[in-house]
Design a protein around this motif. Structure first.
Motif, PDB file in Angstrom:
ATOM      1  N   VAL A  56     -14.656   5.919   3.433  1.00  0.00           N
ATOM      2  CA  VAL A  56     -14.171   4.646   2.890  1.00  0.00           C
ATOM      3  C   VAL A  56     -14.191   3.593   3.989  1.00  0.00           C
ATOM      4  O   VAL A  56     -14.623   2.449   3.780  1.00  0.00           O
ATOM      5  CB  VAL A  56     -12.724   4.806   2.347  1.00  0.00           C
ATOM      6  N   GLY A  57     -13.737   3.993   5.177  1.00  0.00           N
ATOM      7  CA  GLY A  57     -13.606   3.059   6.291  1.00  0.00           C
ATOM      8  C   GLY A  57     -12.219   2.452   6.304  1.00  0.00           C
ATOM      9  O   GLY A  57     -11.859   1.687   5.409  1.00  0.00           O
ATOM     10  N   ILE A  58     -11.408   2.829   7.303  1.00  0.00           N
ATOM     11  CA  ILE A  58     -10.066   2.252   7.387  1.00  0.00           C
ATOM     12  C   ILE A  58      -9.937   1.477   8.687  1.00  0.00           C
ATOM     13  O   ILE A  58     -10.610   1.786   9.674  1.00  0.00           O
ATOM     14  CB  ILE A  58      -8.953   3.330   7.268  1.00  0.00           C
ATOM     15  N   THR A  59      -9.103   0.457   8.666  1.00  0.00           N
ATOM     16  CA  THR A  59      -8.970  -0.427   9.835  1.00  0.00           C
ATOM     17  C   THR A  59      -7.917   0.134  10.794  1.00  0.00           C
ATOM     18  O   THR A  59      -7.129   1.004  10.420  1.00  0.00           O
ATOM     19  CB  THR A  59      -8.592  -1.854   9.386  1.00  0.00           C
ATOM     20  N   SER A  60      -7.906  -0.399  12.002  1.00  0.00           N
ATOM     21  CA  SER A  60      -7.066   0.172  13.067  1.00  0.00           C
ATOM     22  C   SER A  60      -5.576  -0.065  12.817  1.00  0.00           C
ATOM     23  O   SER A  60      -4.735   0.551  13.468  1.00  0.00           O
ATOM     24  CB  SER A  60      -7.476  -0.399  14.419  1.00  0.00           C
ATOM     25  N   PHE A  81      -9.699   4.118  -3.586  1.00  0.00           N
ATOM     26  CA  PHE A  81      -9.035   3.806  -2.314  1.00  0.00           C
ATOM     27  C   PHE A  81      -8.901   2.294  -2.196  1.00  0.00           C
ATOM     28  O   PHE A  81      -9.883   1.572  -2.338  1.00  0.00           O
ATOM     29  CB  PHE A  81      -9.857   4.364  -1.142  1.00  0.00           C
ATOM     30  N   ASP A  82      -7.652   1.841  -1.966  1.00  0.00           N
ATOM     31  CA  ASP A  82      -7.430   0.412  -1.766  1.00  0.00           C
ATOM     32  C   ASP A  82      -6.314   0.230  -0.741  1.00  0.00           C
ATOM     33  O   ASP A  82      -5.997   1.159  -0.007  1.00  0.00           O
ATOM     34  CB  ASP A  82      -7.107  -0.282  -3.108  1.00  0.00           C
ATOM     35  N   GLY A  83      -5.714  -0.945  -0.699  1.00  0.00           N
ATOM     36  CA  GLY A  83      -4.627  -1.203   0.240  1.00  0.00           C
ATOM     37  C   GLY A  83      -5.060  -2.142   1.354  1.00  0.00           C
ATOM     38  O   GLY A  83      -6.244  -2.466   1.481  1.00  0.00           O
ATOM     39  N   GLU A  84      -4.072  -2.583   2.168  1.00  0.00           N
ATOM     40  CA  GLU A  84      -4.329  -3.586   3.227  1.00  0.00           C
ATOM     41  C   GLU A  84      -5.315  -3.065   4.268  1.00  0.00           C
ATOM     42  O   GLU A  84      -6.022  -3.846   4.903  1.00  0.00           O
ATOM     43  CB  GLU A  84      -3.021  -3.940   3.962  1.00  0.00           C
ATOM     44  N   SER A  85      -5.361  -1.736   4.454  1.00  0.00           N
ATOM     45  CA  SER A  85      -6.084  -1.209   5.614  1.00  0.00           C
ATOM     46  C   SER A  85      -7.375  -0.461   5.279  1.00  0.00           C
ATOM     47  O   SER A  85      -7.822   0.379   6.055  1.00  0.00           O
ATOM     48  CB  SER A  85      -5.149  -0.316   6.439  1.00  0.00           C
ATOM     49  N   VAL A  86      -7.966  -0.751   4.100  1.00  0.00           N
ATOM     50  CA  VAL A  86      -9.319  -0.227   3.861  1.00  0.00           C
ATOM     51  C   VAL A  86     -10.306  -1.353   4.151  1.00  0.00           C
ATOM     52  O   VAL A  86      -9.989  -2.533   3.955  1.00  0.00           O
ATOM     53  CB  VAL A  86      -9.540   0.273   2.399  1.00  0.00           C
ATOM     54  N   GLU A  87     -11.494  -0.978   4.653  1.00  0.00           N
ATOM     55  CA  GLU A  87     -12.493  -2.013   4.927  1.00  0.00           C
ATOM     56  C   GLU A  87     -12.951  -2.647   3.629  1.00  0.00           C
ATOM     57  O   GLU A  87     -13.171  -3.846   3.546  1.00  0.00           O
ATOM     58  CB  GLU A  87     -13.671  -1.405   5.701  1.00  0.00           C
TER      59      GLU A  87
END
Lengths: 161, 406
Positions: free
Chosen positions: B171-175, B101-107
């Motif tokens: 994973v934790g994703i941001t708002s 899991f990656d990308g701008e919106s993972v913690e």
């Protein structure tokens, strides 16, 4: 009476014979087991003749590009001017089926080529582009379908209940 | 004994001998799976498909099912269509397979092994209907570019896996998360290792649904290779292209995912209806989300001849993307009059529903049985082609079978 030395020699010979025998047995059993691993059903000993197991490249056929009833057999393309240019440029990456199942006018085929060049690594076709587009627009042009076709290719059968 | 059988009966050693090289990770080969180097050129044997199915394309493999082969309530592998954008991966090592899991919106970036996914999250099974966005493309006029699917690019199998939502929470994703995009192990047709054949996705709301799975089983067994072994993203009710096969990564994006086949005119239709043949600018094309209401007569096969006075029993399935089918009707007079079919509730949300009916014909002659489904918002299937679009998606015109009474 035998001397102790003699008896030792005899025993040594007996042991060596036995060792030899065990070694031969080991080779026989081992060999059989290795064979069994490769051919567990002992198919080589069955009477039915076995097809060759080694993949053999088909012999160089001089009719590799054979055309029958107006169809290029290897690809399914219709025979016509520009056929081999199309075969050589349009079947490297994808199947010929992706071309032959589609219908477009010249403009549509040219746009498809442009899209493949921009996104799918298709090379510059140079002078061949016109040859390819002319061929495709001639033999793979859209037909008239209307808003809904009749049901076609019906294979009639008796429904048993 | 043919070559294939010989290969199957023999051990790894024999396969290695035939290939002329050792099969690294041979011990993890799925049972009954043949390395591609040894695969039979017969796709029906290779993929264990019904030989009546239609090969639309062999590079990449695209194989279509037929209406009467889809009669099972839960679709078996044998009848499932295959749609590929790239080349099916050849080397699959379960021990080292990871989902990242990656990308701008993972913690923080995080990876899971297959074993971790299976042991750390609760497992769920759902029957999920997956239909190719281009199913029915062959009927559009002017014709649309691409594989010319008729009616058979749909299936409804049982998928078992863990919820994408549960893993995203771990994973934790941001708002600011908006979309997820998948990455997979298939390779591009051009052979360019830097190019992904397809990397699509869907909005976070779809990712958070109970039924959106990271699946490792189909119909109670390992997923067949052609359908995404060993891990597949499954998003029921949406275009099948959003259910990424051979899943290796998920990017959680702060914008609409922009991987290959997300942009341009791929899996998009004009935002506003257009006349057939209209050229539509890219910015006026909108991404397809839920698939429309549709149905299929799976019994009898088209072309049935029955005796006068006999009644005809028919049956099939109906589905409506994110929605439920609430009404099912049939017509034997080319849509002049409609009668109700019996309609069952779905096994679970996003599973297709079974319908059945029985009819008599007034006199000898040629008939067509038409069926139409209506969804919970009152949308019914059209009798003729729905709105034309440049790439030929979303054809949900009613299904028809031919019947002769003699």
């Amino acid at each position: 009476m035998e001397t102790p030395g003699n008896s030792f020699e005899q025993s040594a010979r007996a042991i060596s014979r036995m060792m030899g025998l065990i070694f031969v047995m080991f080779l026989l059993v081992g060999g059989f087991l290795v064979y069994l691993m490769i051919d567990p059903t002992l198919s080589a000993f069955q009477s039915e003749p076995e097809p060759t197991l080694i993949a053999v490249a088909p012999p160089e056929e001089d009719d590799f590009d054979k055309i029958e009833n107006g169809i290029h057999l290897r690809t399914g393309f219709v025979e016509g001017e520009g056929l081999m240019t199309v075969v050589n440029n349009c079947t490297n990456c994808h199947s010929a089926k992706l071309v032959t199942q589609n219908r477009m006018d010249a403009d549509g085929w040219r746009k498809t080529i442009k899209w493949m060049q921009e996104t799918q690594n298709l090379w510059d076709l140079g002078k061949n582009e016109d040859i390819i587009v002319d061929y495709l627009a001639m033999y793979y042009a859209p037909g008239k379908k209307g808003r809904r076709l009749n049901l076609t290719n019906i294979q009639w059968y008796v429904l048993e209940e | 004994m043919n070559r294939r059988k010989f290969v199957q009966n023999s051990g790894l050693g024999a396969m290695a001998a035939l290939l002329g090289t050792e099969i690294v990770f041979g011990h993890t080969l799925p049972k009954g799976y043949l390395p591609l180097g040894l695969q039979d050129p017969d796709p029906f044997k290779m993929f264990d498909k019904n030989p009546e199915m239609l090969v639309l394309n062999d590079k990449p493999w695209n194989i279509e099912s037929l209406a009467h082969l889809l009669d099972d309530r839960i679709t078996p592998n044998r009848s499932m269509f295959i749609r590929n954008n790239g080349i099916i991966p050849q080397e699959i090592d379960l021990a080292t397979w990871t989902l990242t899991f990656d990308g701008e919106s993972v913690e923080r970036k995080k990876s899971y092994s297959l074993a971790e996914l299976k042991s750390r999250f609760s497992q769920h099974t759902y029957q999920l209907t997956i239909e190719c966005g281009g199913n029915g493309r062959s009927e559009f006029n002017p014709p649309a570019k691409g594989n010319q699917w008729s009616v058979g690019a749909v299936h409804s199998a049982e998928w078992t896996g863990v919820r994408l939502r549960d893993v995203l929470e771990d994973v934790g994703i941001t708002s600011d998360a908006v979309y997820i995009g998948f990455h997979a192990a298939d390779t591009h047709l051009s052979g360019d290792p830097k190019k992904e054949p397809i990397s699509r996705g869907f909005p976070i709301a779809k990712a958070m649904q109970d039924e959106t799975l990271l699946a490792f089983q189909m119909n109670g067994k390992d997923i067949p290779l052609a359908h995404g072994y060993p891990l597949r993203l499954v998003a029921g009710g949406w275009p099948a292209s959003t259910s990424g096969k051979w899943l290796t990564g998920i990017s959680v994006r702060d914008r609409v995912h922009d991987g290959p086949k997300m942009t341009g005119d791929s899996y998009r239709v004009p935002c506003l209806p257009v006349a057939p043949g209209t050229e539509v600018a890219e910015e006026d094309m909108c991404i397809i989300e839920s698939m429309p209401v549709k149905s299929l007569i799976t019994y009898p096969k088209t072309g049935a001849t029955i005796a006068q006075g006999k009644s005809l029993s028919f049956r099939g399935h109906a589905w409506a993307g994110e929605l439920e089918v609430t009404r099912m009707e049939y017509s034997i007079d080319f849509g002049s009059t409609w009668k109700e079919c019996t309609l069952e509730a779905p096994a679970n949300r996003l599973a297709w529903q079974h319908f059945s009916g029985e009819t008599r014909f007034p006199q000898k002659g040629y008939y067509e049985v038409w069926v139409r489904a209506t969804d919970s918002r009152g949308n019914a299937q059209p009798m003729v082609l729905p709105g034309w679009n440049p790439k030929g998606y979303l054809n949900n015109a009613c299904h028809r079978i031919a019947v002769k009474v003699s």
